[in-house]
Design a protein around this motif. Sequence first.
Motif, short mmCIF file in Angstrom:
data_model
loop_
_atom_site.label_atom_id
_atom_site.label_comp_id
_atom_site.label_asym_id
_atom_site.label_seq_id
_atom_site.Cartn_x
_atom_site.Cartn_y
_atom_site.Cartn_z
N LYS A 10 0.84 -1.20 0.00
CA LYS A 10 0.00 0.00 0.00
C LYS A 10 0.88 1.26 0.00
CE LYS A 10 -3.00 -0.06 3.34
NZ LYS A 10 -3.91 0.19 4.49
N VAL A 11 1.95 1.24 0.78
CA VAL A 11 2.88 2.38 0.83
C VAL A 11 3.61 2.50 -0.50
CG1 VAL A 11 4.89 3.38 1.98
CG2 VAL A 11 3.11 2.25 3.34
N GLN A 12 4.09 1.39 -1.04
CA GLN A 12 4.81 1.42 -2.33
C GLN A 12 3.90 1.97 -3.43
OE1 GLN A 12 8.38 0.36 -3.03
NE2 GLN A 12 7.62 1.97 -4.38
N GLN A 13 2.65 1.56 -3.45
CA GLN A 13 1.72 2.05 -4.46
C GLN A 13 1.45 3.55 -4.31
OE1 GLN A 13 -1.50 -0.76 -3.80
NE2 GLN A 13 -0.74 -2.14 -5.40
N PHE A 14 1.37 4.02 -3.08
CA PHE A 14 1.19 5.45 -2.83
C PHE A 14 2.38 6.23 -3.40
CE2 PHE A 14 2.14 9.26 -0.44
CZ PHE A 14 0.92 9.92 -0.36
N LEU A 15 3.60 5.76 -3.10
CA LEU A 15 4.81 6.44 -3.58
C LEU A 15 4.85 6.45 -5.11
CD1 LEU A 15 7.35 4.98 -1.00
CD2 LEU A 15 6.39 7.29 -1.02
N ALA A 16 4.51 5.32 -5.72
CA ALA A 16 4.50 5.24 -7.19
C ALA A 16 3.47 6.19 -7.78
CB ALA A 16 4.22 3.80 -7.62
N ALA A 17 2.30 6.28 -7.14
CA ALA A 17 1.24 7.18 -7.63
C ALA A 17 1.66 8.64 -7.54
CB ALA A 17 -0.04 6.94 -6.84
N ASP A 21 10.56 8.03 -6.94
CA ASP A 21 11.32 6.79 -7.11
C ASP A 21 11.92 6.38 -5.77
OD1 ASP A 21 12.58 4.63 -8.27
OD2 ASP A 21 14.31 5.80 -8.97
N MET A 22 11.09 5.78 -4.94
CA MET A 22 11.51 5.30 -3.63
C MET A 22 11.04 3.87 -3.49
SD MET A 22 10.34 8.47 -1.25
CE MET A 22 10.68 10.14 -1.74
N ASP A 23 11.93 3.00 -3.08
CA ASP A 23 11.57 1.60 -2.94
C ASP A 23 11.38 1.20 -1.48
OD1 ASP A 23 11.59 0.95 -5.66
OD2 ASP A 23 13.77 0.71 -5.65
N VAL A 24 10.23 0.66 -1.19
CA VAL A 24 9.96 0.08 0.12
C VAL A 24 10.71 -1.24 0.21
CG1 VAL A 24 8.16 -0.98 1.56
CG2 VAL A 24 7.70 1.17 0.35
N VAL A 25 11.37 -1.46 1.33
CA VAL A 25 12.06 -2.72 1.57
C VAL A 25 11.58 -3.31 2.89
CG1 VAL A 25 14.12 -2.20 0.22
CG2 VAL A 25 14.07 -1.57 2.61
N GLU A 26 11.45 -4.62 2.91
CA GLU A 26 11.13 -5.32 4.15
C GLU A 26 12.39 -6.02 4.61
OE1 GLU A 26 6.62 -6.26 4.74
OE2 GLU A 26 7.24 -7.09 2.79
N LEU A 27 12.76 -5.78 5.85
CA LEU A 27 14.03 -6.24 6.40
C LEU A 27 13.83 -7.38 7.38
CD1 LEU A 27 15.28 -2.63 7.08
CD2 LEU A 27 16.00 -4.09 5.19
N PRO A 28 14.86 -8.21 7.57
CA PRO A 28 14.75 -9.30 8.53
C PRO A 28 14.70 -8.80 9.98
CG PRO A 28 16.95 -9.26 7.58
CD PRO A 28 16.14 -8.23 6.85
N GLY A 29 15.36 -7.66 10.26
CA GLY A 29 15.36 -7.10 11.61
C GLY A 29 14.19 -6.17 11.82
N SER A 30 13.85 -5.95 13.07
CA SER A 30 12.71 -5.10 13.41
C SER A 30 13.02 -3.63 13.19
CB SER A 30 12.32 -5.31 14.88
OG SER A 30 11.29 -4.39 15.24
N THR A 31 12.01 -2.90 12.75
CA THR A 31 12.09 -1.44 12.65
C THR A 31 10.95 -0.81 13.45
OG1 THR A 31 10.79 -1.43 10.60
CG2 THR A 31 13.19 -1.54 10.37
N PRO A 106 3.44 4.57 8.53
CA PRO A 106 4.26 5.41 7.67
C PRO A 106 3.80 6.87 7.73
CG PRO A 106 2.59 4.33 6.36
CD PRO A 106 2.41 3.85 7.78
N PRO A 107 4.59 7.78 7.19
CA PRO A 107 4.15 9.18 7.15
C PRO A 107 3.17 9.45 6.01
CG PRO A 107 6.37 8.97 6.25
CD PRO A 107 5.98 7.61 6.76
N VAL A 108 2.86 8.44 5.20
CA VAL A 108 2.03 8.59 4.01
C VAL A 108 1.02 7.44 3.89
CG1 VAL A 108 3.88 9.79 2.75
CG2 VAL A 108 3.67 7.30 2.57
N ALA A 109 0.13 7.55 2.91
CA ALA A 109 -0.78 6.46 2.52
C ALA A 109 -1.80 6.10 3.59
CB ALA A 109 0.01 5.22 2.11
#
Length: 158
Positions: A10-17, A21-31, A106-109
């Motif tokens: 949902k966040v990636q789609q918001f950024l694309a819309a 050019d920002m890529d959402v990444v999912e990491l193994p460690g907690s954020t 996130p700050p968006v979407a």
Amino acid sequence: MPTLSASATKVQQFLAAKGVDMDVVELPGSTRTAKEAASTLGCAVAQIAKSLIFKDAVSGLAVLIVASGSNRVDVAKVEAATGLTLEKADADFVRTQTGFAIGGVPPVAHANPVITLLDTDLKKYPQLWAAAGTPHAVFPLKAADLSTLTDGRWLVIA
């Protein structure tokens, strides 16, 4: 590129819309917290743009404060500068208003419009990281991107 979870998508789609050019990444460690995010990303805690949701007691609207990860929000200072009356927002309010759970907001979407305030200290850093919908998802951005993507108001919050 691995498939993103529904919330991160949902966040990636918001950024694309928005045409950025920002890529959402999912990491193994907690954020989930600014400290955990900085540790996982290998950056300073202050470079984490943490999204904190409050409730305006008068209007009932959600108030998003995007703060530097090393800062604690001075509620009285924010109230004096904005005229808002901030209350703590519970997990149900956060999810209903933003569409995201605490720890991944996130700050968006967002699901609903929010009043957005941006910590001026974030302008000190050339690279920031923000949550992207889950406790493991982030995206890189610059302070100027926060203004463009959120229409937020810059404010001294600490």
